[in-house]
Write an enzyme that holds these catalytic residues in place. Structure first.
Site, short mmCIF file in Angstrom:
data_model
loop_
_atom_site.label_atom_id
_atom_site.label_comp_id
_atom_site.label_asym_id
_atom_site.label_seq_id
_atom_site.Cartn_x
_atom_site.Cartn_y
_atom_site.Cartn_z
N ASP A 11 0.86 -1.02 -0.13
CA ASP A 11 0.07 -0.01 0.14
C ASP A 11 0.84 1.22 0.27
O ASP A 11 1.78 1.32 1.12
CB ASP A 11 -0.90 0.01 1.26
CG ASP A 11 -1.92 -1.09 1.20
OD1 ASP A 11 -2.34 -1.38 0.30
OD2 ASP A 11 -2.44 -1.39 2.34
N ASP A 130 -13.47 -7.38 -5.90
CA ASP A 130 -13.57 -7.66 -4.52
C ASP A 130 -14.86 -8.42 -4.23
O ASP A 130 -16.05 -7.88 -4.47
CB ASP A 130 -13.56 -6.42 -3.88
CG ASP A 130 -12.18 -5.90 -3.79
OD1 ASP A 130 -10.98 -6.31 -4.22
OD2 ASP A 130 -12.07 -4.57 -3.51
#
Length: 282
Positions: A11, A130
């Site tokens: 990230d 997702d």
């Protein structure tokens, strides 16, 4: 059989690697280029940067990170987060990334994937899916719908109802907090039809749990498409990697915390998989 890939994910916020839970309580975890170099030396097959800043104003920061990484590291690099236009894709590819991962923009405009693959080639277009299991039949009517649901050429992916006898996964956004009335397996197939070259599949039910991948979900999508599937969400042990690649039939295994926190190394992961008969590049 083609070698299976092991992919660490980082990230990136404002040009730095961050760690946290659901993007909360973020702490600085160093320079992304240095992290990428470390994973390259460890033998990672690819690396994913998720730009969690993801705003147009700060796009130049991730472009600089990509350019510096491409100069120092020679494994493939995928970048996701905030990609909304073909110009965004062009800028990232020009900076040196090999693939872009697209999620929200595809959900809002599926034909964006067709335009992107026609412009840049399907080999560099990854669609991030997702998925979250639907447990309550009655809740389907509460899920968000998209304007394109009226398009007969696209709406075969819509989730209107189900029997409850077979498991069903819907598309989720906002870290699994919002549900879209799209069947995740049908969605993956549609994305392949529209030109996606790879599916990055995350089980939102398993993400962050360290309980292992959702094997049934992973297997169903892997069997539904002919393009590579990257399994993500839930890795806590080396055996979980094997399960995702073998029982889940994924082409690649993505993990974050087990590598970030040095619980296991890329080298240990690959040695374990090789001993278990899984083909990997050592």
């Amino acid at each position: 059989m083609l070698a299976k890939r092991i992919i660490p994910c980082l990230d990136v916020k404002d040009g730095r690697v961050v760690k946290g839970v659901n993007f909360q309580n973020l702490t600085d975890a160093g320079d992304p280029v240095e992290n990428a170099r470390f994973y390259d030396e460890q033998g990672a097959d690819e690396i994913v940067f998720l730009d969690i800043t993801a705003s147009h104003e700060k796009r130049k920061i991730i472009l600089d990170v990509v350019a510096r990484t491409a100069n120092d590291v020679f494994m493939p690099l995928t970048v996701g987060g905030g990609i909304k236009t073909l110009d965004d894709i062009r800028a990232l590819l020009n900076a040196g990334c090999d693939k872009v991962s697209i999620n929200t923009t595809a959900v809002h405009d599926p034909l964006f994937i067709k335009r992107a693959s026609e412009r840049f080639g399907s080999q560099c277009i990854v669609v991030a899916v997702d998925a979250k299991r639907v447990k309550d039949i009655g809740r389907v009517n509460e899920f968000k719908i998209m304007p394109w649901f009226d398009d007969a050429s696209l709406n075969d992916v819509c989730l209107k109802s189900f029997s409850g006898e077979e498991p069903v996964w819907a598309i989720s956004t906002h870290g699994g907090r919002k549900m879209i009335a799209i069947d995740a397996v049908k969605w993956a197939k549609k994305m392949e039809e529209l030109g996606a070259g790879e599916i990055l599949l995350t089980s939102m039910d398993r993400d962050g749990t360290k309980d292992g991948y959702d094997i049934e979900l992973t297997r169903r999508i892997s069997e539904a498409v002919s393009i590579p599937v990257v399994a993500s969400g839930g890795v806590g042990t080396l055996e979980h990697l094997r399960e995702g690649l073998v029982e889940g039939k994924a082409d690649a295994a993505l993990a974050a915390s087990i590598f970030h926190y040095r619980e296991y190394s890329i080298k240990e992961s690959k040695e374990y998989l090789r001993l278990k008969g899984v083909p990997v590049r050592i």
